[in-house]
Design an enzyme around this catalytic site. Structure first.
Site, mmCIF file in Angstrom:
data_model
loop_
_atom_site.group_PDB
_atom_site.id
_atom_site.type_symbol
_atom_site.label_atom_id
_atom_site.label_comp_id
_atom_site.label_asym_id
_atom_site.label_seq_id
_atom_site.Cartn_x
_atom_site.Cartn_y
_atom_site.Cartn_z
ATOM 1 C CG ASP A 9 -0.348 2.024 6.028
ATOM 2 O OD1 ASP A 9 0.797 1.531 6.454
ATOM 3 O OD2 ASP A 9 -1.368 2.482 6.907
ATOM 4 C CG ASP A 35 2.795 -2.501 8.838
ATOM 5 O OD1 ASP A 35 2.516 -1.691 9.726
ATOM 6 O OD2 ASP A 35 2.795 -3.993 9.082
ATOM 7 C CD GLU A 57 4.725 0.230 12.407
ATOM 8 O OE1 GLU A 57 3.796 0.324 13.396
ATOM 9 O OE2 GLU A 57 4.617 -0.554 11.693
ATOM 10 C CG HIS A 83 -2.921 2.757 12.496
ATOM 11 N ND1 HIS A 83 -1.873 3.465 12.200
ATOM 12 C CD2 HIS A 83 -2.724 1.623 12.649
ATOM 13 C CE1 HIS A 83 -0.921 2.734 11.695
ATOM 14 N NE2 HIS A 83 -1.480 1.459 12.307
ATOM 15 C CG ASP A 84 -0.685 0.537 15.604
ATOM 16 O OD1 ASP A 84 -1.931 0.089 15.225
ATOM 17 O OD2 ASP A 84 0.232 0.427 14.752
#
Length: 578
Positions: free
Chosen positions: A120, A226, A282, A357-358
């Site tokens: 990440d 991200d 993302e 994860h979100d």
């Protein structure tokens, strides 16, 4: 002459086809380190996953059929946002093992198995505990003062106000008052996640060195990036037009900013292009603007390889408010997502995913998580994802058909600050807190972050008190590995089918055969002379397929061992080759 024209036609079609690549054909498995597996002994276990726990269980990921591992943040962090608030890009948080040696061993073990790994990359903001910010905060004359956004307050009738009226993700001002220097700093995501000033070339170079080159030189194979569209802010950070003193979304001034693509191209040119690195960005804002997508992922633009199109996981929700959804919306979304890699739209590439994860668990949102239909629903969604073109992403536990947390949870059981902020906001406004808690249960990020169930007694940690409550022990890997009819073994078979038919299921063209049904999703995948028909019944009723199955079609895969001919069981899916 006809042979020449045929040759030209074939050559033209070949030129329009997407070039093949390892990261397009690979299946990516996301590991959330805090919840995957703890390796510490009973004496030392803290109920928190670690790096050793991951590489000790790489065989599971490989046996499933994944080729690429996406490792969520493990860096030094106060963990306010579970690692997405980084205080040191070049070190490992003690909770995850605390050693670069552990990370190097992980990279080595992944590569030894012929797999790849991506990390990440969180570079829109740092933790307020990062040394860069501490120095920036020390004085208005600090050399790093403009590494972040600092602004003086506004005063109205003697009352102090933030520099502008942007709202943060916590529902309050995106600005945080610093009494020491008498100025505000910008933290769009939270007061503890401070936005970096990407307009400063020193910031960009520090990010390239500390957050990218160090890991690429260590041997990783790329990054999940991200909030990729937030780096460039509109000069002057203007107010959102309003007639009151409230706070409003300033996304128009910090999403797809004026220098966004310039900075991404620079990052590619200076760093990424020097490695065989895969990048997926993302894009957290819903859009149906194909130009925006192509500007990020068009291969000719040399920015990133592909992108997470969040319209797919945004179906059925508006923030923390569940909203009705239908298959017509899904069809439109899937067509748009598939078109990102269409030669007629550009030279980009798309992703396929329903969990990370979100997000909440896909079975609980798009299927039926009751004991009667959980397995069938999970298999149906597996068939959907495995037959869609693009790079396929799975989140840990998805291969088991994991579902949302129990409805008996109290708000104190949730660890995610966004859920807490939403609930507190409803409570402060005198709203319906029972409904707010129900919404959190359906949509909270903690649904995905629960510890992985390795066996019927959980098996996550030697410490029985994990950082998040452990739930649903009946959904576990050990039991499913020995059950030939389990969700886990169905995922294995579908991923095998996908890999052996890459032209169809990774690169093939998508065409919906039916656009009317609100219970069935029926689409065709084609690649040259090859063709398959995918039929998915999204209802809990036995029903007849809305289109005729092609004569002579051969059943290639099915979610149910026994089929009813033209009629489909609840949540049944089939793939026919013809």
């Amino acid at each position: 002459m006809r042979w020449f024209l045929l040759f030209v036609t074939i050559a033209a079609a070949t030129q329009l086809r997407q070039p093949k690549a390892w990261w397009k054909e690979g299946v990516v498995y996301q590991v959330y380190p805090a919840s995957f597996k703890e390796s510490r002994s009973a004496e030392d276990a803290i109920g928190w996953g670690d790096i050793n726990g991951i590489f000790e269980n790489l065989d599971h990921i490989q046996m499933l059929g994944a080729d690429i591992i996406w490792l969520s943040p493990f860096y030094d962090s106060p963990l306010f946002d579970l690692g997405y608030d980084i205080s040191n890009y070049t070190s490992v948080n003690a909770k995850f093992g605390g050693s670069l040696k552990d990370i190097k061993k992980f990279i080595h073990e992944v590569h030894k198995r012929g797999m790849r790994c991506i990390f990440d990359l969180v570079i829109n903001h740092t933790s307020d505990d990062h040394p860069w910010f501490k120095e920036s905060k020390s004085s208005v004359t600090s050399p790093k003062r403009d590494w972040y956004f600092w602004r003086q307050p506004q005063y109205k009738n003697g009352t102090r106000y933030p520099p502008n009226n942007w709202v943060g993700y916590n529902g309050e001002s995106a600005w945080v008052w610093d009494k020491h220097t008498g100025e505000y700093y910008l933290g769009i995501f939270s007061p503890y996640q401070v936005d970096l000033n990407w307009d400063n070339p020193d910031v960009r170079e520090a990010v390239y060195q500390d957050a990218l080159r160090i890991w690429l030189d260590m041997g990783i194979d790329g990054f999940r990036i991200d909030v990729i569209s937030y780096y460039s802010k509109t000069p002057g950070l203007p107010n959102v037009p309003a007639n009151d003193d409230g706070f409003y979304s300033g996304a128009q001034f910090y999403v797809n900013g004026p220098n966004e693509h310039k900075y991404l191209q620079e990052m590619n040119q200076k760093v990424l292009s020097h490695y065989d690195a895969f990048t997926v960005g993302e894009y957290a804002n819903a859009t149906t603007n194909m130009t925006i997508m192509q500007e990020y992922v068009g291969a000719h633009r040399r920015e990133i390889d592909t992108i997470f199109y969040f319209n797919m996981v945004g179906i059925g929700r508006s923030g923390y408010e569940p909203i009705p959804w239908n298959l017509s919306t899904w069809r439109d979304t899937l067509v748009f997502n598939d078109a990102i890699r269409s030669s007629g739209r550009g030279d980009g590439w798309n992703t396929v995913f329903l969990e990370n994860h979100d997000t909440p668990r896909s079975v609980s949102i798009f299927g039926d998580d009751s004991p009667e239909y959980r397995v069938q629903s999970a298999k149906l969604l597996s068939m959907l994802l495995s037959t869609l073109s693009g790079t396929l992403f799975l989140f840990q536990g998805q291969e088991l058909g994991m579902i949302n947390v129990p409805s008996t949870w109290n708000i104190s059981d949730y660890q995610d600050y966004l859920s807490q902020s939403y609930y507190d906001g409803v409570k402060t406004a005198g709203g319906n807190t029972s409904q707010a808690l129900s919404n959190v249960q359906k949509l909270a990020r903690d649904n995905a972050r629960m510890p992985f169930n390795w066996n019927s007694t959980y098996g996550f940690s030697a410490n029985k008190t994990a950082w998040l409550p452990q739930v649903h022990p009946e959904i576990n890997l050990a039991d499913q590995m020995t059950d030939s009819d389990s969700v886990y073994n169905f995922w294995r078979s579908m991923l095998d089918l996908r890999k052996y038919n890459k032209d169809l299921f990774v690169y093939g063209d998508l065409e919906f055969v039916d656009n009317e049904s609100e219970t069935f999703m029926v689409y065709r995948k084609t690649a040259g002379c090859e063709c398959v028909l995918v039929v998915l019944n999204f209802s809990d009723q036995v029903d007849r397929c809305p289109v005729a199955i092609p004569k002579g079609a051969r059943l290639l895969a099915g979610t149910h061992r026994k089929t009813l001919g033209k009629h489909f069981e609840a949540f049944e899916g089939r793939v026919y080759r013809y």
